[in-house]
Design an enzyme around this catalytic site. Structure first.
Site, PDB file in Angstrom:
ATOM      1  N   GLN A 101      41.661  30.981  38.133  1.00  0.00           N
ATOM      2  CA  GLN A 101      42.639  31.919  38.682  1.00  0.00           C
ATOM      3  C   GLN A 101      41.953  33.248  38.985  1.00  0.00           C
ATOM      4  OE1 GLN A 101      46.621  31.596  36.330  1.00  0.00           O
ATOM      5  NE2 GLN A 101      44.990  30.985  34.923  1.00  0.00           N
ATOM      6  N   VAL A 103      39.407  36.072  40.468  1.00  0.00           N
ATOM      7  CA  VAL A 103      38.952  36.395  41.845  1.00  0.00           C
ATOM      8  C   VAL A 103      37.622  37.144  41.812  1.00  0.00           C
ATOM      9  CG1 VAL A 103      41.315  36.462  42.729  1.00  0.00           C
ATOM     10  CG2 VAL A 103      40.280  38.574  41.850  1.00  0.00           C
ATOM     11  N   ASP A 104      36.980  37.172  40.605  1.00  0.00           N
ATOM     12  CA  ASP A 104      35.801  38.029  40.439  1.00  0.00           C
ATOM     13  C   ASP A 104      34.482  37.351  40.816  1.00  0.00           C
ATOM     14  OD1 ASP A 104      36.331  37.636  36.858  1.00  0.00           O
ATOM     15  OD2 ASP A 104      35.193  36.343  38.221  1.00  0.00           O
ATOM     16  N   HIS A 119      43.231  31.611  43.383  1.00  0.00           N
ATOM     17  CA  HIS A 119      43.788  32.907  43.793  1.00  0.00           C
ATOM     18  C   HIS A 119      42.854  33.689  44.698  1.00  0.00           C
ATOM     19  CE1 HIS A 119      46.655  32.889  40.057  1.00  0.00           C
ATOM     20  NE2 HIS A 119      47.009  32.025  40.993  1.00  0.00           N
ATOM     21  N   CYS A 127      41.535  39.317  57.735  1.00  0.00           N
ATOM     22  CA  CYS A 127      42.443  40.097  58.592  1.00  0.00           C
ATOM     23  C   CYS A 127      43.882  39.830  58.147  1.00  0.00           C
ATOM     24  CB  CYS A 127      42.266  39.672  60.060  1.00  0.00           C
ATOM     25  SG  CYS A 127      43.490  40.407  61.157  1.00  0.00           S
ATOM     26  N   CYS A 150      41.072  41.616  66.359  1.00  0.00           N
ATOM     27  CA  CYS A 150      42.444  41.904  66.859  1.00  0.00           C
ATOM     28  C   CYS A 150      42.903  43.318  66.537  1.00  0.00           C
ATOM     29  CB  CYS A 150      43.431  40.896  66.258  1.00  0.00           C
ATOM     30  SG  CYS A 150      43.832  41.244  64.525  1.00  0.00           S
ATOM     31  N   THR A 188      43.721  32.145  29.599  1.00  0.00           N
ATOM     32  CA  THR A 188      44.858  32.396  30.480  1.00  0.00           C
ATOM     33  C   THR A 188      46.145  32.458  29.667  1.00  0.00           C
ATOM     34  OG1 THR A 188      46.138  31.626  32.401  1.00  0.00           O
ATOM     35  CG2 THR A 188      45.079  29.925  31.047  1.00  0.00           C
ATOM     36  N   ASN A 213      41.736  30.554  23.329  1.00  0.00           N
ATOM     37  CA  ASN A 213      42.387  31.842  23.562  1.00  0.00           C
ATOM     38  C   ASN A 213      42.647  32.472  22.196  1.00  0.00           C
ATOM     39  OD1 ASN A 213      44.203  33.966  24.213  1.00  0.00           O
ATOM     40  ND2 ASN A 213      44.949  32.824  25.991  1.00  0.00           N
TER      41      ASN A 213
HETATM   42  P1  OAD Z   1      46.351  37.446  31.695  1.00  0.00           P
HETATM   43  O1  OAD Z   1      45.906  38.861  31.546  1.00  0.00           O
HETATM   44  O2  OAD Z   1      47.791  37.137  31.963  1.00  0.00           O
HETATM   45  O3  OAD Z   1      45.953  36.643  30.363  1.00  0.00           O
HETATM   46  C1  OAD Z   1      44.640  36.776  29.845  1.00  0.00           C
HETATM   47  C2  OAD Z   1      44.551  35.847  28.658  1.00  0.00           C
HETATM   48  O4  OAD Z   1      43.221  35.879  28.178  1.00  0.00           O
HETATM   49  C3  OAD Z   1      45.466  36.263  27.504  1.00  0.00           C
HETATM   50  O5  OAD Z   1      46.165  35.127  27.030  1.00  0.00           O
HETATM   51  C4  OAD Z   1      44.485  36.779  26.444  1.00  0.00           C
HETATM   52  O6  OAD Z   1      44.925  36.468  25.128  1.00  0.00           O
HETATM   53  C5  OAD Z   1      43.254  35.966  26.768  1.00  0.00           C
HETATM   54  N1  OAD Z   1      41.989  36.570  26.368  1.00  0.00           N
HETATM   55  C6  OAD Z   1      41.678  37.882  26.270  1.00  0.00           C
HETATM   56  N2  OAD Z   1      40.379  38.019  25.901  1.00  0.00           N
HETATM   57  C7  OAD Z   1      39.870  36.755  25.783  1.00  0.00           C
HETATM   58  C8  OAD Z   1      38.597  36.208  25.442  1.00  0.00           C
HETATM   59  N3  OAD Z   1      37.558  37.010  25.129  1.00  0.00           N
HETATM   60  N4  OAD Z   1      38.436  34.867  25.432  1.00  0.00           N
HETATM   61  C9  OAD Z   1      39.480  34.050  25.724  1.00  0.00           C
HETATM   62  N5  OAD Z   1      40.720  34.495  26.066  1.00  0.00           N
HETATM   63  C10 OAD Z   1      40.899  35.832  26.088  1.00  0.00           C
HETATM   64  O7  OAD Z   1      45.421  36.767  32.817  1.00  0.00           O
HETATM   65  P2  OAD Z   1      45.663  35.383  33.546  1.00  0.00           P
HETATM   66  O8  OAD Z   1      46.290  34.378  32.657  1.00  0.00           O
HETATM   67  O9  OAD Z   1      44.380  35.021  34.184  1.00  0.00           O
HETATM   68  O10 OAD Z   1      47.374  36.511  39.548  1.00  0.00           O
HETATM   69  O11 OAD Z   1      46.708  35.802  34.697  1.00  0.00           O
HETATM   70  C11 OAD Z   1      47.059  34.809  35.658  1.00  0.00           C
HETATM   71  C12 OAD Z   1      47.319  35.512  36.944  1.00  0.00           C
HETATM   72  O12 OAD Z   1      48.253  36.604  36.750  1.00  0.00           O
HETATM   73  C13 OAD Z   1      46.099  36.183  37.559  1.00  0.00           C
HETATM   74  O13 OAD Z   1      45.314  35.278  38.280  1.00  0.00           O
HETATM   75  C14 OAD Z   1      46.742  37.222  38.453  1.00  0.00           C
HETATM   76  C15 OAD Z   1      47.777  37.761  37.478  1.00  0.00           C
HETATM   77  O14 OAD Z   1      48.841  38.378  38.109  1.00  0.00           O
HETATM   78  C16 OAD Z   1      47.566  37.187  40.727  1.00  0.00           C
HETATM   79  O15 OAD Z   1      47.237  38.353  40.838  1.00  0.00           O
HETATM   80  C17 OAD Z   1      48.204  36.376  41.804  1.00  0.00           C
END
Ligand code: OAD
Length: 248
Positions: A101, A103-104, A119, A127, A150, A188, A213
């Site tokens: 998920q 984008v880095d 993502h 564009c 464009c 996540t 996690n």
């Molecule tokens: P979140 O910030 O929602 O969740 C990050 C998760 O990583 C949390 O459950 C933390 O407990 C866990 N975490 C933190 N440090 C960690 C570590 N060192 N090792 C393992 N886990 C750790 O991020 P995402 O779940 O990636 O989408 O968010 C999903 C999407 O929501 C993103 O792709 C983005 C965001 O809005 C869009 O922008 C469309």
């Protein structure tokens, strides 16, 4: 961390491994997550003001500059041991699929090759009007810059809220989640769909689902193994344990 031997044995035998990563995998590189209370991006900024098409239409300069700040931050950090461990796993597993998920682009910088970007990727630009990638554009003081084809405004090649995920990436992610022996859900919060449904798809297809996690998520109660630690510590240990198990 005390890794369950059964998990190591299962993982060591697995021919098909699918992984879903979120912002937690990049946290130890210094990249902010989204929902961590203190440091999360959504704790400081409102997604509706920055990560939606409407936000971009209302204030394209603010949105472009926010992503330029994130691009600069990402350019200045390095992949961490979690990224490198996943690149190592890819080299050792017959069918390995890394769905992210994030984008880095840090998985690719760590050497992962088969990365399914759900993502998008902040290092690519497209564009806003044509929805096609733009590699170069005339230097200008205008922010955001404009499409050389464009004249439309340029934007990052990332999926915003209210937008669809890239269809091919999502289809492949579903396919590999429903056909794997082991599914690792790493870093996540498992709250943003459709990505968040992938570990449950793997569960339903009989895969061994492992969550890595430090915090609980909606998957925690259903995962077969929960390794409640930092990905940068747990993953290298898991890779080493699997290697030891395989080669004694
Ligand atoms: P979140 O910030 O929602 O969740 C990050 C998760 O990583 C949390 O459950 C933390 O407990 C866990 N975490 C933190 N440090 C960690 C570590 N060192 N090792 C393992 N886990 C750790 O991020 P995402 O779940 O990636 O989408 O968010 C999903 C999407 O929501 C993103 O792709 C983005 C965001 O809005 C869009 O922008 C469309």
């Amino acid at each position: 961390m005390n890794l369950p031997l059964a998990l190591i044995a299962t993982r060591a035998r697995a021919q098909r491994v699918t992984v879903l990563t979120g912002a937690g995998v990049s946290a130890e590189s210094g990249v902010p997550t989204f929902r961590d209370a203190q440091t999360g991006l959504w704790a400081q900024f409102r997604p509706e003001e920055l990560a939606t098409p409407g936000a971009f239409r209302r204030n394209p300069r603010l949105v472009w500059e926010w992503y330029a700040w994130r691009r600069q931050l990402v350019a200045g950090v390095q992949p961490n041991p979690a990224h490198h461990a996943l690149a190592e796993l890819e080299r050792r597993v017959p069918q390995f699929t890394l769905i992210t998920q994030n984008v880095d682009g840090l998985h690719q910088r760590a050497g992962s090759r088969a990365v399914v970007e759900l993502h998008g990727n902040i290092t690519r630009t497209k564009c806003f009007e044509e929805d096609t990638l733009v590699e170069t554009w005339p230097e200008t003081s205008e922010v955001p810059p404009r499409c050389p084809r464009c004249g439309g405004l340029l934007r990052p090649d990332v999926v915003w809220f209210e937008e669809s995920l890239p269809a091919a990436a999502l289809a492949l992610a579903h396919e590999r989640s429903a056909a794997c022996d082991v599914f690792l859900s790493i870093g996540t919060s498992t709250v943003v769909y459709p990505a968040a449904e992938l570990p449950f798809h793997a569960l339903a297809s009989g895969a061994t689902v492992v969550e890595i996690n430090p915090q609980p998520t909606p998957l925690t109660a259903k995962a077969e193994y929960v390794l409640a630690g930092a990905a940068g510590e747990v993953l290298p240990e898991l890779v080493a344990a699997i290697e030891l198990f395989r080669h004694g």
